[in-house]
Design a protein around this motif. Structure first.
Motif, short mmCIF file in Angstrom:
data_model
loop_
_atom_site.label_atom_id
_atom_site.label_comp_id
_atom_site.label_asym_id
_atom_site.label_seq_id
_atom_site.Cartn_x
_atom_site.Cartn_y
_atom_site.Cartn_z
N GLN A 51 -20.79 -42.96 -41.63
CA GLN A 51 -22.00 -43.48 -40.23
C GLN A 51 -22.39 -45.07 -40.48
OE1 GLN A 51 -23.84 -41.47 -38.42
NE2 GLN A 51 -22.11 -39.93 -39.09
N GLU A 101 -26.73 -36.38 -33.59
CA GLU A 101 -25.71 -36.82 -33.28
C GLU A 101 -24.86 -37.31 -32.26
OE1 GLU A 101 -23.31 -34.71 -34.34
OE2 GLU A 101 -24.59 -33.42 -36.37
N ASN A 102 -23.67 -38.09 -31.58
CA ASN A 102 -23.35 -38.49 -31.01
C ASN A 102 -23.84 -39.87 -31.35
OD1 ASN A 102 -20.92 -36.84 -29.91
ND2 ASN A 102 -22.59 -35.93 -28.97
N ALA A 135 -24.82 -43.63 -32.09
CA ALA A 135 -24.20 -45.04 -32.83
C ALA A 135 -24.95 -45.50 -33.74
CB ALA A 135 -23.80 -46.13 -31.36
N SER A 147 -14.40 -38.02 -40.45
CA SER A 147 -15.30 -37.01 -40.54
C SER A 147 -15.70 -37.20 -41.91
CB SER A 147 -14.70 -36.55 -39.09
OG SER A 147 -14.01 -35.49 -40.06
#
Length: 240
Positions: A32, A65-66, A68, A109
């Motif tokens: 992340q 979620e998703n 950036a 992931s």
């Protein structure tokens, strides 16, 4: 929503005069990007001392979620490094491993076994009295198993290791990406060893340097677009 997760710092990039973006491999969310405002200020809540290469963290994060860029609410060293920042040899090894890990995990992931391996092994390095000289070779070879191209155990009579196919073999492969003895034996010994057994493995300096170069080649053959490793030469000087 707030979440608790452990993290491993891989890369920090300046974002503004006082803020940074930290690439952190997390236990719960994989790799992340976290925007940390004011991290470069002297009294930052989450400062640069928490964002050193392969720093192990306990974090409370906001996660979308998703998204950036994510944000960190709280972070602390866990465990607190006792030797890596003050040991030139360990620091050089960590910088090298950090560079290679970032190149391997850029799209990573969630993978808890991989996370646990890195977290545990870096923690072991920090707590060890004297770093085994072959630690970086051991780390990279064991890591291949979590990245999906780890070699199968060596069987008797298999004198060659094919870097392209990642297998020990009887006959010399028809290309240059190959190890022969004694390097095949060194490779097998490292693969079979535990961290506690690592100090017992003796590899001459010249052979250790050669083997490191071949292991990096092994990674380049199996990790797409890995590119060059810039800290390779510095590591060789420190470990000479």
């Amino acid at each position: 929503m707030l979440h608790k997760t452990r993290g491993i710092v891989l890369k920090v990039t300046n974002y503004s005069e006082s803020s940074v973006v930290a690439q952190v491999f997390t236990e719960k969310f994989g790799l992340q990007s976290y925007l940390i405002n004011g991290a470069r200020k002297p009294r930052a809540k989450i400062g640069m001392t928490l964002l050193q290469p392969l720093q192990l963290l306990d974090m409370v994060v906001y996660h979308k979620e998703n998204g950036a860029l994510q944000r960190i609410s709280e972070a602390r060293q866990a465990p607190h490094f006792l030797s890596i920042p003050f040991d030139v040899t360990k620091s050089a090894v960590v910088l090298f491993l950090n560079e290679l890990l970032y190149k391997c995990l850029r799209q990573q992931s969630v993978d808890e076994p991989l996370f646990d391996y890195i977290f545990h092994t870096v923690s072991w390095l920090d707590s060890s009295g004297k770093m085994p000289v072959n630690f970086h070779l051991y780390f990279l070879l064991k890591l291949t198993r979590f990245l999906g191209f780890g070699p199968a155990p060596q069987q008797a009579g298999l004198s060659y290791f094919d870097l392209k196919d990642g297998v020990f073999c009887y006959n010399l492969p028809p290309h240059t990406f190959v190890l022969q003895n004694p390097h095949t034996t060194y490779l097998a010994n490292l693969l079979h060893a535990s961290l506690e057994e690592l100090p017992e493995i003796q590899i001459p300096l010249a052979d250790r340097r050669f083997l490191l170069g071949k292991i990096v080649d092994f990674y380049r053959l199996h990790i797409d677009n890995m590119g060059e490793i810039k800290s390779h030469e510095i590591l060789e000087v420190v470990l000479s």
